[in-house]
Design an enzyme around this catalytic site. Structure first.
Site, PDB file in Angstrom:
ATOM      1  N   ARG A  80      36.050  -6.234  -1.999  1.00 23.63           N
ATOM      2  CA  ARG A  80      36.379  -4.826  -2.229  1.00 23.63           C
ATOM      3  C   ARG A  80      35.582  -4.235  -3.382  1.00 23.63           C
ATOM      4  O   ARG A  80      35.441  -3.022  -3.496  1.00 23.63           O
ATOM      5  CB  ARG A  80      37.896  -4.676  -2.471  1.00 23.63           C
ATOM      6  CG  ARG A  80      38.374  -3.239  -2.559  1.00 23.63           C
ATOM      7  CD  ARG A  80      39.847  -3.095  -2.172  1.00 23.63           C
ATOM      8  NE  ARG A  80      40.699  -4.066  -2.799  1.00 23.63           N
ATOM      9  CZ  ARG A  80      41.222  -3.953  -4.031  1.00 23.63           C
ATOM     10  NH1 ARG A  80      40.912  -2.905  -4.778  1.00 23.63           N
ATOM     11  NH2 ARG A  80      42.018  -4.879  -4.508  1.00 23.63           N
ATOM     12  N   TYR A 134      31.454  20.234   9.335  1.00 25.80           N
ATOM     13  CA  TYR A 134      32.121  19.360  10.303  1.00 25.80           C
ATOM     14  C   TYR A 134      33.619  19.644  10.268  1.00 25.80           C
ATOM     15  O   TYR A 134      34.200  19.837   9.200  1.00 25.80           O
ATOM     16  CB  TYR A 134      31.813  17.904   9.971  1.00 25.80           C
ATOM     17  CG  TYR A 134      32.661  16.899  10.710  1.00 25.80           C
ATOM     18  CD1 TYR A 134      32.762  16.926  12.097  1.00 25.80           C
ATOM     19  CD2 TYR A 134      33.354  15.917  10.022  1.00 25.80           C
ATOM     20  CE1 TYR A 134      33.539  16.013  12.771  1.00 25.80           C
ATOM     21  CE2 TYR A 134      34.138  14.982  10.688  1.00 25.80           C
ATOM     22  CZ  TYR A 134      34.226  15.039  12.067  1.00 25.80           C
ATOM     23  OH  TYR A 134      35.005  14.127  12.731  1.00 25.80           O
ATOM     24  N   ASP A 199      25.587  17.788   3.088  1.00 24.94           N
ATOM     25  CA  ASP A 199      25.763  16.896   4.226  1.00 24.94           C
ATOM     26  C   ASP A 199      24.452  16.906   5.002  1.00 24.94           C
ATOM     27  O   ASP A 199      24.081  17.912   5.615  1.00 24.94           O
ATOM     28  CB  ASP A 199      26.922  17.391   5.094  1.00 24.94           C
ATOM     29  CG  ASP A 199      27.283  16.399   6.201  1.00 24.94           C
ATOM     30  OD1 ASP A 199      26.379  15.691   6.687  1.00 24.94           O
ATOM     31  OD2 ASP A 199      28.463  16.348   6.594  1.00 24.94           O
ATOM     32  N   LYS A 224      26.244   8.185  12.602  1.00 18.47           N
ATOM     33  CA  LYS A 224      25.372   8.947  13.482  1.00 18.47           C
ATOM     34  C   LYS A 224      23.946   8.379  13.481  1.00 18.47           C
ATOM     35  O   LYS A 224      23.729   7.266  13.929  1.00 18.47           O
ATOM     36  CB  LYS A 224      25.397  10.417  13.062  1.00 18.47           C
ATOM     37  CG  LYS A 224      26.797  11.024  12.842  1.00 18.47           C
ATOM     38  CD  LYS A 224      27.819  10.721  13.884  1.00 18.47           C
ATOM     39  CE  LYS A 224      29.043  11.618  13.835  1.00 18.47           C
ATOM     40  NZ  LYS A 224      30.038  11.313  12.796  1.00 18.47           N
TER      41      LYS A 224
END
Length: 404
Positions: A80, A134, A199, A224
Site C-alpha cells: 500500500r 467527464y 484532464d 483509456k
C-alpha cells in the site's frame, strides 16, 4: 528484488536524463535498468509485503515517508506504500508528460479524489471548473461528496471565480464528450498561483503536454489510451515531486493503490502509445470528414489537436444508431484498439443534471465514438448501415472544431 529500488550508476543517470524523443521514451522509460540485470521484459512484483530485519531502519524510513511522502529509500516496505512494478509505470508516464513525478491509482476517479483530498487537507476546498468534464468528475464536484464546493465557469471567467480558499482549477481538453478545447496557456495564466489540473485523457502526451503550458497537475484515466487494450483499470497524476509526495500520503491512507499487474500492463501499453494514437487519429479524422458530409448527421465535433475521438449529432434517433452497429462495439469507455460508440446522455453523462448537461453542449442526439485501429473502410461501412437510409432533405450540417 525489483530494480526500481536499485540505485543507478552515474553513467546510467547521464544516459537516461538526456533528452529523447517521445517515441523513444515510450519504449524505454521505466526500463532503463533492465539490460544491466540481464532482463528484457520488466518483472512483475506481486508481493504485498517485504521482509526486513532492520526494524529501526524501517521505522526511520516510514517516519520520513510520513513527513514528506517521498518514496522510501532502500527495499520496498508494504504494497500500500509502494510497489516496484507500479513505480516503473509512474517513472515512464512522468517522462512522457515532462513532469518530475507521477502517482498511480486504482482508477481515474481515485486519482481525482486524491487531488481533491490533498487540497482539502490544506483548507482549500473550493474548486473552479469548466464544463464539460467527464460525467463522474462533474458529479463528484457537484455533489460535494468529498466536501468540496465548485464554481462552474467558462474559460474566460476563471480569474473572476477564484477565491482565497480556491484550491484547484480543473479543465478537460479536449473535453468529454463534446471535444471542446481550451487555450491551456491562457487558462494557466488566469489561475495565478492556484494549481491548474488538466484532464489529458483524450489527447495523451502524444498530442499535448499540459505541463509545458503551465498546468501543475496532469490527470489521466489510464484505463483509456495509456493501457490501450481495454483490459486495465487505473488512474495517474503527473506533477511536481512536492505534490506527488502529498498524493502518495493520501494513497497510502485511503488505499486507492494500483495493482502491480495493472502497472505492468500500463507500462507495456505505453510502449505502443504513440503508434496507436497516431494510427487511430488518422482513422478518426477520415471518419469525421465523411460524417460531416453526410446528410444524416447534423453536427460533427473533432478537435483541432486531433486524436481518436469523434462526437457527432444525428438528425434521427441516436439509439437506433447504437442498436445498429455490428463491427463497432456499443459500450462505455474509450481508448482501446477497437472502436467503441456510446450515447453520453444515457450513459457517461447520465449522472449530470439534464439542464447542466445540455448547457455544456451534451445534446440528447450526441453520440461519442472512440475510433480504433480497424480498417477505416470497414468502420465506415458499419456506421453507414447503422445511420439508416439517406435523405437529401436534411440540411444545416456543421463541422465543429474543439474550441466552441
Amino acid at each position: 528484488m525489483d530494480s526500481a529500488s536499485m540505485p543507478t550508476s552515474p553513467s546510467d543517470d547521464v544516459r537516461t536524463t538526456a533528452p529523447r524523443a517521445l517515441a523513444t521514451e515510450a519504449v524505454h522509460a521505466g526500463r532503463d535498468d533492465l539490460a544491466r540485470q540481464g532482463l528484457h521484459a520488466p518483472p512483475i512484483d506481486l508481493s504485498t509485503t517485504y521482509p526486513s530485519y532492520d526494524s529501526r531502519g524501517e521505522a526511520a524510513r516510514i517516519d520520513a515517508f510520513a513527513a514528506t511522502g517521498a518514496d522510501p529509500d532502500g527495499p520496498p516496505v508494504y504494497g500500500r506504500l509502494g510497489n516496484p512494478t507500479v513505480a516503473r509505470f509512474e517513472t515512464a508516464l512522468a517522462r512522457l508528460e515532462g513532469t518530475e513525478s507521477a502517482v498511480a491509482f486504482a482508477s481515474g476517479m481515485a486519482a481525482l479524489s486524491a487531488v481533491l483530498l490533498v487540497r482539502a487537507s490544506m483548507g482549500l476546498r473550493h474548486v473552479v471548473a469548466v464544463r464539460p468534464l467527464y460525467g463522474c468528475s462533474d458529479h463528484l464536484l457537484t455533489a460535494g461528496l468529498l466536501g468540496s464546493e465548485v464554481t462552474w465557469t467558462d474559460p474566460a471567467g476563471i480569474a473572476d471565480a477564484l477565491r482565497p480558499d480556491t484550491g484547484l482549477v480543473i479543465v478537460e481538453t479536449p473535453a468529454n464528450p463534446t471535444l471542446a478545447e481550451v487555450d491551456l496557456r491562457a487558462v494557466a495564466h488566469a489561475c495565478g498561483s492556484v494549481p491548474l489540473l488538466v484532464d489529458n485523457t483524450f489527447a495523451t502526451p502524444v498530442l499535448q503536454r499540459p505541463a509545458e503550458h503551465g498546468a501543475r497537475l496532469v490527470l489521466h484515466s489510464a484505463t483509456k489510451y495509456l493501457g490501450g487494450h481495454g483490459d486495465v483499470l487505473a488512474g495517474v497524476v503527473a506533477c511536481d515531486e512536492e505534490f506527488a509526495g502529498r498524493l502518495r500520503q493520501v494513497r497510502f491512507a485511503t488505499g486507492g493503490v494500483l495493482h502491480p499487474l495493472a502497472g505492468y500492463l500500463l507500462l507495456r501499453g505505453l510502449s505502443t502509445l504513440p503508434v496507436r494514437v497516431r494510427a487511430a487519429s488518422a482513422n478518426a479524422a477520415e471518419l469525421a470528414g465523411r460524417l460531416a458530409a453526410d446528410p444524416r448527421v447534423a453536427r460533427v465535433h473533432y478537435p483541432r489537436v486531433g486524436g481518436a475521438m469523434v462526437s457527432f449529432e444525428v438528425h434521427g434517433d441516436p439509439h437506433e444508431v447504437i442498436a445498429g452497429v455490428r463491427l463497432i462495439t456499443p459500450a462505455v469507455s474509450l481508448g482501446s484498439v477497437d472502436t467503441l460508440i456510446q450515447h453520453p446522455a444515457s450513459i457517461s453523462h447520465r449522472i449530470v443534471d439534464a439542464d447542466d448537461r445540455r448547457g455544456a453542449g451534451v445534446s440528447d442526439r450526441l453520440l461519442r465514438m472512440s475510433v480504433g485501429l480497424e480498417d477505416v473502410e470497414d468502420l465506415w461501412a458499419d456506421l453507414d448501415a447503422a445511420l439508416g437510409e439517406r435523405t437529401e432533405a436534411v440540411s444545416s450540417r456543421e463541422v465543429l472544431a474543439g474550441a466552441e
